[in-house]
Design a protein around this motif. Structure first.
Motif: not given
Length: 352
Positions: A18-19, A21, A44-45, A47, A58, A73
């Motif tokens: 979902e995200i 990093y 996708l997001p 970061r 989160l 994640t």
């Protein structure tokens, strides 16, 4: 790694975070750049984080919800510790290419070893990891050195993103004294089927009685899908194996495990049988694991009554609860007899 490895599959069970990093310097590696481009393509997001340990924001209204989001994640980073842990009895060493798993198996030891941060982590410095593996191989010459790639993750479930197994398989194919092993509960083996492996990688599928898969293994491929994947692996010439784990004592276990082996006998390609292996692992848990499992899966039917178990000391002075000797012996003898009756040419590597 080819660009096809990063193409999104239409399978609903293929992991999609979902995200995503990225830790410092991850984008300095070609793999980090490829994963970044893939994440962008998926919309996708993305970061940046100085460390996965600093990911604290989160979403989620409860600890249980935050846990479930954390399991979806992805953190892309660098493996800094290149000292490999021992991985007995499966192999000499665990080779670290990823940490964390997208599945929700109630009994999994990663519930505790990953603590409160069960993120999925992919390491992009595969060349450094392979270089370390080469040193371990050289140190043990002329003995064969086996590496287990699934101690801290299910790497098949991440291969469409990472391509790391492809790199390890092709490396081990060239090693006279190096071997690779990994186990999976997922059927997504297509990226591995075209590789030159020279029989130096054994791929095992985790299987179990219907009762165990149905109640304790959400988020994994079905038994039928795993067997379909196993047939593809055998067709590609890989040595094949099955891990029956955890073996659980429940009402009707004899019928459940007998049925499992009947289905395996009917499904395993005949070409795979002469070199087929089995590994048998009884269910065990620690006090910490029990507490965490009951928090994260409050409706679980997993039996964890210390009064019904035997305490077995482990390394580092920590122990776990296993079945009493009488039950453990019954499980071992039942499964051993049924395996050899169905697969007389197979090898049972261990029961633990």
């Amino acid at each position: 790694m080819t660009t096809e490895v990063l193409t999104r599959s239409t399978s609903t069970s293929l992991f999609m975070p979902e995200i995503v990093y990225f830790e410092p310097d991850a984008l300095q590696y070609p793999k980090g750049q490829r994963i970044y481009a893939w994440a962008q393509k998926q919309g996708l997001p993305i970061r940046q984080t100085t460390s996965h340990n600093r990911i604290t924001n989160l979403p989620g209204d409860s600890e249980l919800e935050k846990y479930r989001i954390a399991k979806r994640t992805l953190v892309v980073g660098i493996r800094k510790t290149l000292k490999f842990e021992q991985s007995k009895p499966s192999a000499e060493y665990a080779i670290p290419i990823a940490t964390g798993c997208m599945a929700h198996c109630h009994y999994c030891y990663l519930q505790t070893t990953l603590g409160a941060k069960p993120y999925i982590r992919i390491y992009v410095n595969t060349e450094d990891i392979i270089e370390a593996a080469q040193k371990y191989i050289d140190e043990r010459l002329p003995e064969i050195t086996r590496f287990e790639a699934a101690c801290t993750s299910d790497p098949v479930g991440l291969e469409h993103i990472s391509g790391s197994l492809q790199e390890l398989i092709e490396f081990m194919a060239k090693q006279e004294k190096g071997r690779l092993r990994f186990v999976t509960k997922f059927q997504h083996v297509e990226p591995l089927l075209h590789l030159q492996h020279n029989g130096h990688t054994r791929i095992r599928f985790s299987v179990n009685a219907d009762y165990v898969i149905r109640h304790f293994e959400p988020g994994t491929s079905s038994f039928a899908e795993r067997i379909e994947g196993a047939a593809k692996i055998a067709g590609a010439g890989y040595p094949l194996g099955f891990i029956i784990a955890p073996i659980i004592w429940y009402e009707g276990w004899e019928e459940g495990y007998a049925n499992l082996l009947e289905k395996l006998q009917a499904s395993v390609p005949k070409t795979a049988i002469p070199t087929l292996t089995f590994e048998l692992i009884q269910h065990r848990f620690t006090k910490t694991a029990k507490r965490v499992i009951e928090q994260r899966y409050p409706k679980t039917k997993l039996e964890m009554d210390e009064a019904k178990r035997k305490y077995k000391w482990g390394k580092y002075g920590r122990g776990k609860y296993v079945y009493p000797d009488e039950q453990a012996t019954a499980l071992r003898e039942f499964l051993t007899e049924h395996i050899f009756a169905k697969f007389p040419e197979a090898r049972i590597d261990y029961f633990t």
